[in-house]
Design an enzyme around this catalytic site. Structure first.
Site, PDB file in Angstrom:
ATOM      1  N   HIS A 228       9.032   8.754  14.827  1.00  0.00           N
ATOM      2  CA  HIS A 228       7.950   7.841  14.414  1.00  0.00           C
ATOM      3  C   HIS A 228       6.644   8.617  14.171  1.00  0.00           C
ATOM      4  O   HIS A 228       5.631   8.393  14.835  1.00  0.00           O
ATOM      5  CB  HIS A 228       7.744   6.748  15.479  1.00  0.00           C
ATOM      6  CG  HIS A 228       7.052   5.531  14.929  1.00  0.00           C
ATOM      7  ND1 HIS A 228       7.311   4.260  15.382  1.00  0.00           N
ATOM      8  CD2 HIS A 228       6.107   5.384  13.964  1.00  0.00           C
ATOM      9  CE1 HIS A 228       6.550   3.389  14.734  1.00  0.00           C
ATOM     10  NE2 HIS A 228       5.812   4.051  13.861  1.00  0.00           N
ATOM     11  N   LEU A 229       6.730   9.500  13.175  1.00  0.00           N
ATOM     12  CA  LEU A 229       5.584  10.377  12.895  1.00  0.00           C
ATOM     13  C   LEU A 229       4.794   9.965  11.655  1.00  0.00           C
ATOM     14  O   LEU A 229       3.867  10.663  11.260  1.00  0.00           O
ATOM     15  CB  LEU A 229       6.080  11.821  12.688  1.00  0.00           C
ATOM     16  CG  LEU A 229       6.642  12.548  13.912  1.00  0.00           C
ATOM     17  CD1 LEU A 229       7.021  13.981  13.545  1.00  0.00           C
ATOM     18  CD2 LEU A 229       5.621  12.564  15.047  1.00  0.00           C
TER      19      LEU A 229
ATOM     20  N   ASP B 183       9.649  -6.671  -4.597  1.00  0.00           N
ATOM     21  CA  ASP B 183       8.673  -7.214  -3.648  1.00  0.00           C
ATOM     22  C   ASP B 183       8.442  -8.659  -4.082  1.00  0.00           C
ATOM     23  O   ASP B 183       8.070  -8.901  -5.226  1.00  0.00           O
ATOM     24  CB  ASP B 183       7.356  -6.419  -3.737  1.00  0.00           C
ATOM     25  CG  ASP B 183       6.379  -6.767  -2.625  1.00  0.00           C
ATOM     26  OD1 ASP B 183       5.828  -5.852  -2.007  1.00  0.00           O
ATOM     27  OD2 ASP B 183       6.165  -7.976  -2.371  1.00  0.00           O
TER      28      ASP B 183
ATOM     29  N   GLU C 132      12.680   2.299  20.378  1.00  0.00           N
ATOM     30  CA  GLU C 132      11.988   3.600  20.415  1.00  0.00           C
ATOM     31  C   GLU C 132      11.444   3.861  21.810  1.00  0.00           C
ATOM     32  O   GLU C 132      10.745   2.988  22.344  1.00  0.00           O
ATOM     33  CB  GLU C 132      10.860   3.618  19.383  1.00  0.00           C
ATOM     34  CG  GLU C 132      11.386   3.555  17.964  1.00  0.00           C
ATOM     35  CD  GLU C 132      10.289   3.552  16.893  1.00  0.00           C
ATOM     36  OE1 GLU C 132       9.109   3.655  17.249  1.00  0.00           O
ATOM     37  OE2 GLU C 132      10.623   3.442  15.711  1.00  0.00           O
TER      38      GLU C 132
ATOM     39  N   ASP D 286      12.513   7.671  10.254  1.00  0.00           N
ATOM     40  CA  ASP D 286      11.347   7.953  11.109  1.00  0.00           C
ATOM     41  C   ASP D 286      11.232   6.898  12.201  1.00  0.00           C
ATOM     42  O   ASP D 286      10.517   7.087  13.179  1.00  0.00           O
ATOM     43  CB  ASP D 286      10.079   7.941  10.237  1.00  0.00           C
ATOM     44  CG  ASP D 286       8.817   8.264  11.039  1.00  0.00           C
ATOM     45  OD1 ASP D 286       8.829   9.271  11.789  1.00  0.00           O
ATOM     46  OD2 ASP D 286       7.828   7.511  10.924  1.00  0.00           O
TER      47      ASP D 286
ATOM     48  N   ARG E  93       0.818  -1.214   0.000  1.00  0.00           N
ATOM     49  CA  ARG E  93       0.000   0.000   0.000  1.00  0.00           C
ATOM     50  C   ARG E  93       0.854   1.267   0.000  1.00  0.00           C
ATOM     51  O   ARG E  93       0.658   2.166  -0.814  1.00  0.00           O
ATOM     52  CB  ARG E  93      -0.917   0.007   1.235  1.00  0.00           C
ATOM     53  CG  ARG E  93      -2.074  -0.952   1.146  1.00  0.00           C
ATOM     54  CD  ARG E  93      -2.815  -0.968   2.464  1.00  0.00           C
ATOM     55  NE  ARG E  93      -1.963  -1.499   3.516  1.00  0.00           N
ATOM     56  CZ  ARG E  93      -2.061  -2.727   3.992  1.00  0.00           C
ATOM     57  NH1 ARG E  93      -2.979  -3.530   3.558  1.00  0.00           N
ATOM     58  NH2 ARG E  93      -1.233  -3.162   4.933  1.00  0.00           N
TER      59      ARG E  93
ATOM     60  N   ARG F  26      10.060   0.354   9.503  1.00  0.00           N
ATOM     61  CA  ARG F  26      10.367  -0.134  10.845  1.00  0.00           C
ATOM     62  C   ARG F  26      11.867  -0.123  11.098  1.00  0.00           C
ATOM     63  O   ARG F  26      12.661  -0.485  10.208  1.00  0.00           O
ATOM     64  CB  ARG F  26       9.901  -1.582  11.018  1.00  0.00           C
ATOM     65  CG  ARG F  26       8.469  -1.714  11.447  1.00  0.00           C
ATOM     66  CD  ARG F  26       8.210  -1.089  12.829  1.00  0.00           C
ATOM     67  NE  ARG F  26       6.801  -1.099  13.163  1.00  0.00           N
ATOM     68  CZ  ARG F  26       5.909  -0.182  12.796  1.00  0.00           C
ATOM     69  NH1 ARG F  26       6.290   0.855  12.068  1.00  0.00           N
ATOM     70  NH2 ARG F  26       4.656  -0.272  13.161  1.00  0.00           N
TER      71      ARG F  26
ATOM     72  N   THR G 295       8.458  -2.375   3.853  1.00  0.00           N
ATOM     73  CA  THR G 295       8.087  -3.765   4.142  1.00  0.00           C
ATOM     74  C   THR G 295       7.703  -3.865   5.614  1.00  0.00           C
ATOM     75  O   THR G 295       8.037  -2.978   6.399  1.00  0.00           O
ATOM     76  CB  THR G 295       9.285  -4.709   3.915  1.00  0.00           C
ATOM     77  OG1 THR G 295      10.269  -4.433   4.924  1.00  0.00           O
ATOM     78  CG2 THR G 295       9.915  -4.510   2.552  1.00  0.00           C
TER      79      THR G 295
HETATM   80  N1  LIG Z   1       6.290   5.062  10.278  1.00  0.00           N
HETATM   81  C1  LIG Z   1       5.015   4.865  10.451  1.00  0.00           C
HETATM   82  O1  LIG Z   1       4.376   5.573  11.226  1.00  0.00           O
HETATM   83  C2  LIG Z   1       4.311   3.802   9.697  1.00  0.00           C
HETATM   84  C3  LIG Z   1       4.980   2.660   9.360  1.00  0.00           C
HETATM   85  N2  LIG Z   1       4.334   1.660   8.682  1.00  0.00           N
HETATM   86  C4  LIG Z   1       5.119   0.490   8.321  1.00  0.00           C
HETATM   87  O2  LIG Z   1       5.107   0.351   6.924  1.00  0.00           O
HETATM   88  C5  LIG Z   1       5.049  -1.029   6.603  1.00  0.00           C
HETATM   89  C6  LIG Z   1       4.416  -1.206   5.243  1.00  0.00           C
HETATM   90  O3  LIG Z   1       3.046  -0.840   5.304  1.00  0.00           O
HETATM   91  P1  LIG Z   1       2.036  -1.175   4.112  1.00  0.00           P
HETATM   92  O4  LIG Z   1       2.587  -0.696   2.826  1.00  0.00           O
HETATM   93  O5  LIG Z   1       0.722  -0.712   4.549  1.00  0.00           O
HETATM   94  O6  LIG Z   1       2.095  -2.763   4.146  1.00  0.00           O
HETATM   95  P2  LIG Z   1       1.695  -3.763   2.966  1.00  0.00           P
HETATM   96  O7  LIG Z   1       1.477  -5.066   3.641  1.00  0.00           O
HETATM   97  O8  LIG Z   1       0.628  -3.186   2.128  1.00  0.00           O
HETATM   98  O9  LIG Z   1       3.022  -3.835   2.098  1.00  0.00           O
HETATM   99  C7  LIG Z   1       4.185  -4.450   2.525  1.00  0.00           C
HETATM  100  C8  LIG Z   1       4.815  -5.094   1.318  1.00  0.00           C
HETATM  101  O10 LIG Z   1       6.105  -5.583   1.693  1.00  0.00           O
HETATM  102  C9  LIG Z   1       6.326  -6.729   0.897  1.00  0.00           C
HETATM  103  N3  LIG Z   1       7.427  -7.534   1.390  1.00  0.00           N
HETATM  104  C10 LIG Z   1       7.394  -8.532   2.308  1.00  0.00           C
HETATM  105  N4  LIG Z   1       8.618  -9.066   2.444  1.00  0.00           N
HETATM  106  C11 LIG Z   1       9.432  -8.392   1.604  1.00  0.00           C
HETATM  107  C12 LIG Z   1      10.814  -8.508   1.287  1.00  0.00           C
HETATM  108  N5  LIG Z   1      11.591  -9.432   1.875  1.00  0.00           N
HETATM  109  N6  LIG Z   1      11.330  -7.650   0.379  1.00  0.00           N
HETATM  110  C13 LIG Z   1      10.542  -6.730  -0.224  1.00  0.00           C
HETATM  111  N7  LIG Z   1       9.219  -6.595   0.022  1.00  0.00           N
HETATM  112  C14 LIG Z   1       8.681  -7.420   0.928  1.00  0.00           C
HETATM  113  C15 LIG Z   1       4.986  -7.443   0.943  1.00  0.00           C
HETATM  114  O11 LIG Z   1       4.886  -8.392  -0.096  1.00  0.00           O
HETATM  115  C16 LIG Z   1       4.027  -6.283   0.783  1.00  0.00           C
HETATM  116  O12 LIG Z   1       3.656  -6.090  -0.557  1.00  0.00           O
HETATM  117  C17 LIG Z   1       4.213  -1.625   7.741  1.00  0.00           C
HETATM  118  O13 LIG Z   1       4.549  -2.983   7.940  1.00  0.00           O
HETATM  119  C18 LIG Z   1       4.563  -0.799   8.922  1.00  0.00           C
HETATM  120  O14 LIG Z   1       5.555  -1.451   9.672  1.00  0.00           O
HETATM  121  C19 LIG Z   1       3.023   1.768   8.332  1.00  0.00           C
HETATM  122  C20 LIG Z   1       2.314   2.890   8.649  1.00  0.00           C
HETATM  123  C21 LIG Z   1       2.896   3.993   9.391  1.00  0.00           C
HETATM  124  O1  LIG Z   2       0.808   1.886  11.698  1.00  0.00           O
HETATM  125  C1  LIG Z   2       2.015   1.682  11.834  1.00  0.00           C
HETATM  126  O2  LIG Z   2       2.596   0.668  11.443  1.00  0.00           O
HETATM  127  C2  LIG Z   2       2.833   2.679  12.501  1.00  0.00           C
HETATM  128  O3  LIG Z   2       4.011   2.528  12.570  1.00  0.00           O
HETATM  129  C3  LIG Z   2       2.181   3.825  13.157  1.00  0.00           C
HETATM  130  O4  LIG Z   2       2.564   3.762  14.487  1.00  0.00           O
HETATM  131  P1  LIG Z   2       1.806   4.650  15.585  1.00  0.00           P
HETATM  132  O5  LIG Z   2       0.408   4.192  15.604  1.00  0.00           O
HETATM  133  O6  LIG Z   2       1.948   6.066  15.152  1.00  0.00           O
HETATM  134  O7  LIG Z   2       2.515   4.354  16.868  1.00  0.00           O
END
Ligand SMILES: NC(=O)C1=CN([C@@H]2O[C@H](COP(=O)(O)OP(=O)(O)OC[C@H]3O[C@@H](n4cnc5c(N)ncnc54)[C@H](O)[C@@H]3O)[C@@H](O)[C@H]2O)C=CC1
Ligand SMILES: O=C(O)C(=O)COP(=O)(O)O
Length: 531
Positions: A285-286, A174, A264, A259, A154, A235, A206
């Site tokens: 982590h924003l 991916d 953390e 981020d 996504r 992450r 990822t």
């Molecule tokens: N900094 C923050 O506040 C936020 C961080 N995140 C992080 O972002 C990550 C991704 O979120 P989304 O895109 O929603 O998840 P998603 O599940 O839609 O996409 C993750 C993609 O990573 C791929 N993947 C898995 N293993 C892999 C590998 N070894 N090499 C390359 N790609 C691989 C998967 O096939 C998938 O298409 C989450 O797991 C979360 O940890 C998400 C939202 C906010």
């Molecule tokens: O949704 C995620 O994976 C995030 O990393 C967001 O983390 P938070 O809810 O802002 O602590």
């Protein structure tokens, strides 16, 4: 499937929309943030639902301490702060809100990429400190540069399409996204080994899983272009922080935007040095911290809680859907109404076969076959069979979520298959143990949406079958006539109100007696086994 959700603890700063929505549906909510671990272990005993963001670590000891916990909701995406395996064993559902914060995380990533290119953060700090440093903060254009996106889910694909508007060439990797589908959002899919030497910027999107831990490490960085820039809004742990620091020190890496961190808030000397490095820009982590994302994930998690709360009315539950089941694929299937009678049938068949073999013995082999139209996608029924088989044979807390894990613990080996050659949809459960025994039961769900038993071993109850309900009593004997009289006489003398008798004859005779009243007395007749 629904669970009792009367008392919910929110242990991180989730938007108040979550609390309001839950309370409006009669669910008690308590907000206690930043609980020390020992307090959380005490507190968790009082709740059947827990809602967290990334701060609360829902570890195995939290699940061990939780006596009535049924659901953990993550108001966000990543669930690496929740021990999902411990949750599954305990029969606790884990839900998240996939997609609710994707755009926010994407937009922060794009902001960080352009800030890296133009030294925005460093130049800002310098000017605030009173300097007018125009020369040292000369940047570089993004247009024409190559951006590698690792993880094309996504967030990754949203980042790619936005950075294309800057004129960047986007490549990516991916394992689960095909080259054709990557092409649809203008990303050229490549292997990692091809990506390293081509990328000017690398951004990771990822989950943190064993396969992605230290995805960007010393070896990978050594294969990268001199001056490559690294962005991590996914992450901490996906990038090896020590290797990144070394690469920054010797100029191999020209800058990094982070981020998220291994720990953390960060405490280790390496992370603190990384944060202080002049070519590194950081945010605490924003990624998901926008009003819009927080509002969305708060509402989405509350809606999912309501959708599975047994204490909410069916009409309230029906307003919402469960969109983020992390640890129990069967849960989604169990929420589909047409599957409900099949799940009941499977549980009843599991109970019956367990009685026939006198308990789910260690080392028992269970084969579950679905047959006929509409049954090809009902493999999840196997889990319901296991619930039936293990009922009364395991410690408390058996449900559709932990049944496979508990069956494995009990040494039960399960195989599932689909056969498409029968018009009538059926479920057949065969239990065997080496040469010691092999028994099977077959059942179906009819148009009345009720479960029917069709056969036991080689004995067939005929096309109508026997309605499987609480008040069905099954007996096995060698011959029918005299035994049937004895069974009916004894049942009637003990107060059973018999309404139906069905007989199936094979190597053994099976007699199914349905009573109008609930009847639990033991029947003891020489030569007859009662189930
Ligand atoms: N900094 C923050 O506040 C936020 C961080 N995140 C992080 O972002 C990550 C991704 O979120 P989304 O895109 O929603 O998840 P998603 O599940 O839609 O996409 C993750 C993609 O990573 C791929 N993947 C898995 N293993 C892999 C590998 N070894 N090499 C390359 N790609 C691989 C998967 O096939 C998938 O298409 C989450 O797991 C979360 O940890 C998400 C939202 C906010
Ligand atoms: O949704 C995620 O994976 C995030 O990393 C967001 O983390 P938070 O809810 O802002 O602590």
């Amino acid at each position: 499937m629904s669970v009792s959700l009367r008392n919910v603890l929110i242990s991180d700063a989730v938007d108040s929309a979550c609390l309001e929505l839950l309370q409006n549906h009669g669910i008690n909510v308590t907000c206690k943030y930043k609980l020390p671990k020992d307090q959380l272990l005490q507190e968790i005993k009082n709740y059947d639902g827990l809602i967290v963001r990334s701060d609360t670590k829902v570890t195995a000891d939290v699940f061990a301490a939780a006596t009535s916990l049924r659901v953990v909701g993550r108001a966000g995406t990543g669930v690496d702060n929740i021990d999902t395996e411990a949750a599954t064993r305990k029969g606790v559902i884990v839900l998240n809100t996939p997609g609710g914060n994707s755009i926010s995380a994407c937009e922060l990533t794009c902001a960080l990429i352009s800030s890296l290119a133009r030294n925005v953060a460093q130049a800002c700090q310098s000017l605030k400190e009173g300097r007018w440093d125009r020369k040292i903060y000369t940047g570089s254009e993004l247009s024409g540069k190559t951006l590698a996106v690792l993880g094309l889910g996504r967030i990754g694909r949203e980042v790619a399409t936005r950075m294309q508007a800057y004129g960047m060439k986007t490549i990516g990797f991916d394992p689960l996204v095909s080259a054709e589908s990557a092409k649809q959002f203008n990303v050229e899919k490549m292997e990692l080994e091809e990506i390293w030497p081509l990328a000017d910027y690398i951004t990771v999107h990822t989950p943190l899983i064993p396969q992605t831990r230290n995805l960007i490490n010393e070896t990978a960085l050594n294969k990268c272009k001199h001056g490559v820039r690294i962005i991590n809004v996914a992450r901490g742990g996906i990038i090896d922080e020590a290797a990144l620091l070394d690469a920054l020190k010797d100029g191999k890496c020209g800058g990094a935007a982070l981020d998220v961190f291994c720990e953390e808030p960060p405490k280790s000397a390496i992370t603190l040095e990384l944060i202080q490095h002049p070519a590194v820009i950081v945010t605490p982590h924003l990624g998901a911290s926008t009003n819009e994302a927080q509002q969305r994930v708060a509402v989405e998690i509350a809606e999912q809680f309501i959708a599975i709360a047994a204490n909410c009315s069916a009409a309230e539950r029906a307003c919402y859907t469960v969109t983020g089941v992390v640890n129990a694929p069967i849960l989604a299937a169990a929420m589909v109404q047409t599957n409900t009678p099949w799940i009941s049938l499977s549980k009843e068949m599991g109970k019956l076969i367990a009685k026939i073999i006198q308990g789910a013995k260690l080392g028992t082999y269970v084969s579950i076959k679905t047959n006929g139209y509409g049954m090809e996608n009902r493999k999840f029924l196997g889990t319901a069979v296991l619930v039936g088989m293990l009922t009364g044979h395991t410690k408390n807390g058996l449900n559709l979520i932990n049944a496979p894990a508990l069956a494995k613990d009990a040494g039960i080996e399960v195989s599932q298959s689909y056969e498409g050659n029968n018009e009538v949809p059926t479920l057949t459960v065969t239990v065997s143990e080496g040469k010691n025994f092999s028994h099977s039961v077959q059942g179906t769900v009819r148009a009345d949406e009720l479960p029917y038993l069709l056969t036991i071993d080689d004995a067939n109850f005929g096309p109508t079958g026997v309605l499987l309900s609480n008040n069905i009593h099954i007996f096995q004997c060698q011959n029918c006539t005299t035994n049937l009289t004895a069974i009916i006489t004894q049942l009637t003398s003990k107060g059973a109100n018999i309404i139906n008798v069905a007989i199936a004859t094979g190597k053994n005779v099976w007699i199914a007696v349905r009573t109008a009243n609930e009847f639990t007395d033991n029947i003891s007749i020489p030569g007859i086994i009662s189930f």
